[in-house]
Design an enzyme around this catalytic site. Structure first.
Site, PDB file in Angstrom:
ATOM      1  N   ARG A 186       0.841  -1.209   0.000  1.00  0.00           N
ATOM      2  CA  ARG A 186       0.000   0.000   0.000  1.00  0.00           C
ATOM      3  C   ARG A 186       0.871   1.252   0.000  1.00  0.00           C
ATOM      4  O   ARG A 186       0.476   2.283   0.558  1.00  0.00           O
ATOM      5  CB  ARG A 186      -0.939   0.000   1.199  1.00  0.00           C
ATOM      6  CG  ARG A 186      -0.254  -0.110   2.566  1.00  0.00           C
ATOM      7  CD  ARG A 186      -1.243   0.109   3.679  1.00  0.00           C
ATOM      8  NE  ARG A 186      -0.620   0.005   4.984  1.00  0.00           N
ATOM      9  CZ  ARG A 186      -1.182   0.427   6.112  1.00  0.00           C
ATOM     10  NH1 ARG A 186      -2.375   0.996   6.064  1.00  0.00           N
ATOM     11  NH2 ARG A 186      -0.574   0.292   7.262  1.00  0.00           N
TER      12      ARG A 186
ATOM     13  N   ARG B 278      15.453  -2.606   3.404  1.00  0.00           N
ATOM     14  CA  ARG B 278      15.238  -3.349   4.637  1.00  0.00           C
ATOM     15  C   ARG B 278      16.079  -4.629   4.660  1.00  0.00           C
ATOM     16  O   ARG B 278      16.585  -5.066   3.615  1.00  0.00           O
ATOM     17  CB  ARG B 278      13.754  -3.744   4.743  1.00  0.00           C
ATOM     18  CG  ARG B 278      12.788  -2.598   4.461  1.00  0.00           C
ATOM     19  CD  ARG B 278      11.443  -3.123   3.960  1.00  0.00           C
ATOM     20  NE  ARG B 278      10.572  -2.037   3.507  1.00  0.00           N
ATOM     21  CZ  ARG B 278       9.584  -1.519   4.215  1.00  0.00           C
ATOM     22  NH1 ARG B 278       9.309  -2.005   5.409  1.00  0.00           N
ATOM     23  NH2 ARG B 278       8.843  -0.540   3.739  1.00  0.00           N
TER      24      ARG B 278
ATOM     25  N   ASP C 263      11.210  -7.294   7.895  1.00  0.00           N
ATOM     26  CA  ASP C 263      10.812  -6.311   6.882  1.00  0.00           C
ATOM     27  C   ASP C 263      10.643  -4.922   7.494  1.00  0.00           C
ATOM     28  O   ASP C 263      10.497  -3.940   6.754  1.00  0.00           O
ATOM     29  CB  ASP C 263       9.523  -6.741   6.186  1.00  0.00           C
ATOM     30  CG  ASP C 263       8.399  -7.041   7.163  1.00  0.00           C
ATOM     31  OD1 ASP C 263       8.515  -8.035   7.896  1.00  0.00           O
ATOM     32  OD2 ASP C 263       7.410  -6.288   7.198  1.00  0.00           O
TER      33      ASP C 263
END
Length: 490
Positions: A96, A186, A255
């Site tokens: 998103r 990440r 993450d």
């Protein structure tokens, strides 16, 4: 409505991440929204980034924050990554969020500009790609509070309402947050490429990350080992800072661990009131994996997963590579302990090191936990010399501790004003108290009143000020039989 390209000299975007191989991302534009409305603009951050607030508040500026327009030079994309979520490995990605590009500041620094809540992507896994006002305002408040506390963090540039509804357990007002980060690379990004990419693509990612975050080691012969060591050191330093202010991240999945050493993802996070080492706030952390006391341990666990991805770059011989990685990880414990101990000594006004310091620190924490004292306000009272007003002042064990502390202060022979300055610099007078954050969210979401949030954000911008007008934010919540819980907001 379409994503029109907006030409303005304010935005100076580069797209170095978009130049990487296609496996790293999916190129696509945000999903436009109906009627965006600016909720908050972070004007000091805008100025730092080289952006004019007047233009950002205009219709064109708000449409950029809403994803309806793309600033000139932007190449929108969703980043691919994986992650261990509560210990279980899975394929993820920006479900998103859309990266617009990398803003180059007047000081020639580079920062990702990302829209969070900007619609579906190939990584949405069945989700709608949207976000609601409450969780996005929460991230704005907490991320800016962390910045005020001098803790490395992603930051929030703007928050807009979308004019659309988001359907969760309730029907909620939609919102998009503009997030700023040194990068969004990440541990999970490396895990993704290690699992589904090639060794050459892994090398490309490592070289890119080193050049972006650790340029001093670019030419080193053993740069991948130095890279691992830099990340280990950064995480040890970051998590020690969390612990020193009583911050609980709540969802330390791989993450959610940035290679840059910045804090990211403010979903189920919270700050401790009563000191309790096993505190958990997250509604989804049923086993206490990410409890306050476990954060240093999980930090090392996450780093081990990162080290695993680098093995092909550390040595062609897998056994030697493992040995190299393990030696680098061994340093984490000492690095964390040194950062935490130095921070705790500063919180107590202690200069240098003394053989009694470790006992002094641990005894105070044990007394606080036994008598359920507030973490922040205990150190605040010690800083202000107002300890007589606390509940533990009449406890014999605390008085004994206080005497030992005063003896240690006298032994270091430092001026009282120097002790005061040190303690005021390291003990915040206020933190984002959970009940005050909830009050701000309820005002905004339920009542449409942003005044409470604005006042809170303003107070939290200078947590070490010890200003009289901030005193109300140090007041503890009323006792409740219902444990405080936080939620991820997805």
């Amino acid at each position: 409505m379409t994503n029109k390209l907006l030409k303005t000299s304010d935005w100076k975007l580069e797209n170095s991440y978009a130049a990487l191989p296609d496996v790293f991302f999916a190129q696509l534009k945000p999903v436009p929204v109906i009627s965006p409305e600016l909720v908050i603009l972070n004007e000091p951050l805008a100025e730092y980034l080289g952006l004019k607030s007047k233009l950002l508040k205009s219709s064109d500026g708000v449409n950029i924050f809403a994803g309806n327009k793309i600033p000139e030079g932007g190449i929108p994309l969703a980043q691919a990554y994986a992650g261990h979520q509560f210990g279980h490995f899975t394929k993820l990605g920006d479900g998103r969020a859309i990266l617009l590009g990398e803003q180059i500041t007047p000081r020639d620094k580079k920062y990702d500009i990302q829209l969070k809540g900007s619609g579906r992507t190939p990584y949405s896994r069945g989700g709608d790609g949207r976000a609601s006002l409450g969780p996005m305002l929460r991230e704005y408040i907490i991320s800016e509070a962390m910045h005020g506390l001098n803790i490395p963090t992603t930051r929030s540039l703007a928050l807009v309402r979308t004019g659309e509804k988001v359907y969760r357990e309730d029907i909620l007002p939609g919102a998009i947050l503009t997030r700023v980060a040194s990068s969004h690379i990440r541990v999970g990004t490396f895990q993704y490429i290690a699992q589904w990419g090639t060794v050459e693509e892994l090398k490309i990612l490592a070289d890119y990350t080193i050049e972006r975050h650790f340029p001093a080691i670019c030419s080193a012969e053993n740069k991948y080992l130095l890279f691992l060591q830099e990340v280990v050191e950064g995480q040890a330093r970051l998590i020690a800072k969390w612990m020193l202010v009583g911050f609980i991240h709540g969802v330390m999945n791989t993450d959610n661990m940035l290679i840059s050493g910045e804090t990211i993802d403010y979903g189920p996070c919270a700050f401790m009131d009563t000191y309790h080492s096993a505190t958990v706030f997250s509604s989804i952390d049923l086993q206490g994996r990410y409890a306050y006391e476990n954060q240093p341990i999980i930090g090392k666990w996450n780093l081990a997963r990162f080290a695993e991805t680098l093995l092909p770059l550390l040595d062609e011989n897998i056994d030697r590579a493992v040995e190299i990685a393990e030696k680098a990880l061994v340093e984490y414990d000492n690095l964390y302990a040194c950062n935490w101990s130095a921070g705790m000594r500063a919180k107590l006004g202690l200069f240098g090191e003394d053989a009694t310091d470790e006992t002094l620190i641990k005894d105070l924490l044990a007394i606080m936990e036994k008598h359920e004292e507030d973490y922040t306000n205990t150190f605040r009272s010690l800083t202000l010399g107002e300890i007589k007003a606390t509940r533990i002042y009449d406890e014999a064990e605390f008085r004994e501790w206080h005497k030992a502390w005063q003896t240690r202060l006298a032994r270091q022979n430092s001026p009282q004003d120097a002790v005061q300055i040190l303690m005021r610099k390291t003990n915040p007078a206020i933190i984002p108290r959970n009940h005050r954050v909830e009050e701000a969210l309820e005002g905004a979401v339920v009542d449409g009143d942003l005044a409470i949030a604005h006042r809170l954000i303003n107070a939290l911008s200078a947590p070490f000020a010890y200003a009289a007008e901030q005193d109300e934010y140090s007041i503890l919540p009323e006792p409740s039989l219902i444990p405080y819980q936080t939620f991820c907001g997805t």
